[in-house]
Design an enzyme around this catalytic site. Structure first.
Site, mmCIF file in Angstrom:
data_model
loop_
_atom_site.group_PDB
_atom_site.id
_atom_site.type_symbol
_atom_site.label_atom_id
_atom_site.label_comp_id
_atom_site.label_asym_id
_atom_site.label_seq_id
_atom_site.Cartn_x
_atom_site.Cartn_y
_atom_site.Cartn_z
ATOM 1 N N TYR A 107 -9.374 2.027 -10.129
ATOM 2 C CA TYR A 107 -10.381 1.028 -10.493
ATOM 3 C C TYR A 107 -10.178 0.572 -11.932
ATOM 4 C CZ TYR A 107 -14.974 -0.925 -11.642
ATOM 5 O OH TYR A 107 -16.002 -1.734 -12.080
ATOM 6 N N LYS A 160 -9.162 -3.274 -13.269
ATOM 7 C CA LYS A 160 -9.992 -4.052 -14.189
ATOM 8 C C LYS A 160 -9.259 -4.357 -15.488
ATOM 9 C CE LYS A 160 -13.631 -4.580 -11.637
ATOM 10 N NZ LYS A 160 -13.974 -5.924 -11.113
#
Length: 354
Positions: free
Chosen positions: A266, A270
Site C-alpha cells: 500500500y 501511494k
C-alpha cells in the site's frame, strides 16, 4: 531560477469569426485578440450560442505562453424570435419549442412570448471521477451534482447519481487494454468537448509485511487500485481535460512520512502516486494544465473504516464531505491550488487542516 507562471482571466468582447478564428476585443485595452475556435471551452457545441458583443473570458498564462482558452459567460440573455409547438410538462410548467434570434432552438416556458428575453445557462461544467462508486467518490458525485455539474463516473458498477457511467472491465485486462478502453468511452461521452476536472479517488487499503502470506497478492492489488487508476486518470486528462482543468490524484500521508513496514504494498503504491503527481506537473508531461495536485488524507471517515475500527477516535478522521468540498472549490476555481503540490489532510478534534 524557477519562473512562476500566473493563470490570469481577462474579459473580452466577441466581435466575429473568420473560419476557425474568433476575433475578440479586450474590454480594458481595446486591443484585438484572435483565438482558435477549437480552444473554446465546451468545444464547437457552444459556437451557436455566440453573439456579437457577448462578453467572454480568456484564460492566459503570464508572462508566457499567453492565451490558453476562452469560454462563454455563465448565463446569457437571448431574444425569442418564434414559438413552434408544445412539448412535455416539467413540474407543472408547460414548455414549447422556440427559435431564438440567432437561430438556436430551445425549450422555452410558455409564459415567454416572441420578442421577449430568455436567460440561458451556458455553464456546462463537466468532471470525471475515477472511483465514483466508492465512499469518497459517491460523496463527490453528489456534491458536484448539487452544484449542477455534469458528472461522469468510472468504476466497476454504475453510479445512479451520475449523468453517465463508464463501467471498468475486470482486473484481468492489461493496463493498456483497460486504459485505452476507458479513455475511448470517455471520448464518446464527451463528444469532442473537454472536461473541467478529472479526479481519481479510486483505491483501497491492504496491509501486510514481507513475511505475510498475502504480501504479494495485497501488493499487487494495491498497485492496481492506486497506481493503475492514477495512470489511467492521467491518460484521460492528457486527452480530455481542458488546458486550465484540474487533475487530482489520491496519495496517502503515511507514504509521505517514510517507510510503511506493516503495509508495504500500500505504501509503495501511494508513494508512486506522489511521484506521478510531481512528474505530471513538469513540462513535457503531456498534460498542459497548470493545476495538477495530490490529496493525501490520513484516515477517511468511511462506513468501512468505522466498521473495521469501531473503537477508534473518529474525531481524527477526515469527513468525506470535507474532501469533496475541497475538490469542488479547486475545480470551480473558488480556491487556488499549487501545481504539483501534495496536500495533506490532517484532522484533529473534528477540525481538518490542509
Amino acid at each position: 531560477m524557477l519562473e512562476v507562471l500566473l493563470l490570469v482571466q481577462n474579459q473580452y468582447q466577441y466581435l466575429y469569426s473568420d473560419g476557425d478564428t474568433a476575433h475578440l476585443l479586450n474590454m480594458q485595452t481595446y486591443e484585438e485578440l484572435t483565438m482558435d475556435i477549437n480552444t473554446l471551452e465546451g468545444s464547437k457545441d457552444k459556437l451557436p450560442y455566440l453573439e456579437v458583443n457577448m462578453e467572454v473570458t480568456v484564460q492566459s498564462l503570464e508572462p508566457e505562453p499567453g492565451p490558453l482558452s476562452w469560454r462563454l459567460p455563465t448565463r446569457h440573455t437571448y431574444k425569442v424570435k418564434s414559438l413552434v409547438d408544445r412539448i412535455a410538462k416539467d413540474r407543472g410548467t408547460t414548455y414549447v419549442t422556440g427559435t431564438l434570434e440567432n437561430g438556436i432552438q430551445a425549450q422555452i416556458p410558455n409564459f415567454i412570448k416572441p420578442g421577449e428575453n430568455l436567460v440561458i445557462d451556458l455553464m456546462w461544467l463537466t468532471y470525471i471521477v475515477y472511483g465514483g462508486c466508492g465512499a469518497l467518490g459517491t460523496s463527490i458525485v453528489k456534491l458536484f451534482k448539487k452544484h449542477a455539474w455534469k458528472v461522469v463516473s468510472i468504476d466497476f458498477s454504475i453510479n445512479p447519481d451520475a449523468d453517465d457511467s463508464v463501467v471498468v472491465p475486470d482486473h484481468s485486462q492489461t493496463l493498456n487494454d483497460q486504459g485505452t478502453r476507458i479513455s475511448a468511452d470517455i471520448g464518446d461521452l464527451l463528444s469532442g468537448s473537454k472536461a473541467d476536472a478529472v479526479l481519481c479517488v479510486a483505491g483501497g487499503w491492504q496491509g501486510g509485511n514481507a513475511a505475510s502470506s498475502s504480501f504479494l497478492s495485497n501488493a499487487e492489488l494495491s498497485l492496481k487500485q492506486s497506481v493503475n487508476t492514477s495512470l489511467i486518470a492521467a491518460h484521460i486528462a492528457a486527452h480530455h481535460l481542458k488546458p486550465s482543468g484540474l487533475l487530482a490524484l489520491t496519495g496517502a500521508v503515511p507514504a509521505q512520512q517514510g517507510g510503511t513496514p506493516g503495509m508495504i504494498g500500500y505504501g509503495m503504491a501511494k508513494a508512486a502516486v506522489h511521484h506521478l503527481v510531481a512528474s505530471l506537473a513538469m513540462d513535457g508531461s503531456g498534460i498542459p494544465s497548470p493545476r495538477i495536485v495530490g490529496i493525501l488524507p490520513q484516515t477517511l471517515d468511511t462506513p468501512g473504516n468505522r466498521s473495521a475500527m469501531p473503537k477508534a477516535d473518529f474525531s481524527s478522521w477526515t469527513p468525506l464531505d470535507t474532501v469533496a468540498e475541497l475538490l469542488y472549490n479547486w475545480a470551480s476555481d473558488c480556491y487556488a491550488c499549487e501545481n504539483g503540490h501534495l496536500y495533506t489532510l490532517i484532522t484533529k478534534n473534528s477540525v481538518t487542516s490542509v
